[in-house]
Design a protein around this motif. Structure first.
Motif, mmCIF file in Angstrom:
data_model
loop_
_atom_site.group_PDB
_atom_site.id
_atom_site.type_symbol
_atom_site.label_atom_id
_atom_site.label_comp_id
_atom_site.label_asym_id
_atom_site.label_seq_id
_atom_site.Cartn_x
_atom_site.Cartn_y
_atom_site.Cartn_z
ATOM 1 N N PRO B 105 0.852 -1.189 0.000
ATOM 2 C CA PRO B 105 0.000 0.000 0.000
ATOM 3 C C PRO B 105 0.892 1.245 0.000
ATOM 4 N N ALA B 107 0.506 4.149 1.066
ATOM 5 C CA ALA B 107 0.556 4.855 2.352
ATOM 6 C C ALA B 107 1.630 4.247 3.259
ATOM 7 N N LEU B 108 1.756 2.920 3.192
ATOM 8 C CA LEU B 108 2.786 2.246 4.004
ATOM 9 C C LEU B 108 4.184 2.536 3.471
ATOM 10 N N ILE B 111 5.192 6.111 4.660
ATOM 11 C CA ILE B 111 5.627 6.239 6.053
ATOM 12 C C ILE B 111 6.891 5.422 6.289
ATOM 13 N N GLU B 114 9.675 7.565 5.230
ATOM 14 C CA GLU B 114 9.856 8.644 6.215
ATOM 15 C C GLU B 114 10.651 8.186 7.433
ATOM 16 N N ILE B 115 10.457 6.918 7.789
ATOM 17 C CA ILE B 115 11.170 6.441 8.978
ATOM 18 C C ILE B 115 12.440 5.679 8.612
ATOM 19 N N GLY B 116 12.840 5.800 7.354
ATOM 20 C CA GLY B 116 14.146 5.286 6.962
ATOM 21 C C GLY B 116 14.176 3.860 6.461
ATOM 22 N N MET B 117 12.993 3.228 6.309
ATOM 23 C CA MET B 117 12.992 1.881 5.738
ATOM 24 C C MET B 117 13.167 2.020 4.234
#
Lengths: 77, 164
Positions: B105, B107-108, B111, B114-117
């Motif tokens: 998805p 959206a996933l 984010i 954004e958190i560096g994944m």
């Protein structure tokens, strides 16, 4: 979260609560490996996004692997 | 949406700045017949299609509206789906016969970035190493959908990335 593994000889189904990944495991992993980029707030946002995605795409197969020997692995959100 | 033959014919004729009379003369039919084609009241003889396509500088496929849409498109802002409703699909067909399908998805993905994944690190697949998922996300946010990436590596692996 559900993982299905089908090999020539047997099939396995592993079901475990998603929060195990999105809380303890992820927090520990993310906080330790991202040099502080990840915060608890971000992880909460991620968990929220996972819940939302599960509602929008129920039973979504996020990963499907078919190996040449016939083994298949499916991971559902 | 598929355009009717008449509409397509009319648009192409106007683009070429040709009159109905001129087309009619060239094809050896009446201008009324051409008018009927444009209004979808009748259709030209199938044998005329190659000549019509040549006159209008197009292909028969385009004339009949059967040409496939481009695989990538930009959706106008008012028609875009919310990012929560989009899925990024990664298809990897390896030379050795392995097939991997990933449905994330968007959206996933957002984010996660954004958190560096980083999906390319997570997958550990060579063909994904040079793909910038942040850029892909930017494209998606600007309304680009369809097949965004297609890579065939020298070792025979094939990677395709779609947004639906």
């Amino acid at each position: 979260m559900k993982i299905l593994i089908n090999t020539e000889n047997k099939s396995r189904k592993i079901i475990f609560p998603t929060f195990l990944i999105t809380t303890k495991f992820a927090m520990k992993k993310l906080l330790s490996e991202t040099n502080g980029i990840v915060t608890r707030t971000k992880v909460k946002e991620f968990r929220k996004a996972v819940r939302k995605a599960r509602n929008t795409f129920p039973n979504l197969e996020i990963i499907h692997v078919e190996e040449a020997d016939g083994t298949t692995v499916s991971i559902y959100l | 949406m598929k355009s009717s033959f008449g509409k397509q014919f009319s648009n192409l004729r106007k683009e070429k700045k040709l009159t109905q009379e001129r087309i009619a003369d060239q094809l050896g039919v009446s201008s009324q017949a051409v008018s009927k084609w444009e209004n979808d009241l009748s259709y030209p003889d199938i044998e005329l299609l190659p000549e019509i396509a040549e006159l209008l500088g197009t292909s028969i496929d385009e004339l009949l509206g059967t040409k496939k849409d481009t695989e990538i498109m930009i959706v106008p802002e008012q028609e875009r789906k919310h990012i929560d409703e989009l899925i990024l699909k990664i298809i990897i067909n390896s030379n050795d016969g392995d097939k991997v399908r990933v449905n994330i998805p968007v959206a996933l993905l957002k984010i996660g970035i954004e958190i560096g994944m980083n999906p390319q690190v997570t997958s550990n697949h060579d063909s994904l190493k040079n793909i910038n998922f942040s850029e892909i996300l930017t494209m998606i946010e600007k309304g680009v959908i369809g097949k965004l990436v297609e890579i065939e590596s020298s070792d025979g692996d094939c990677v395709e990335i779609f947004v639906e």
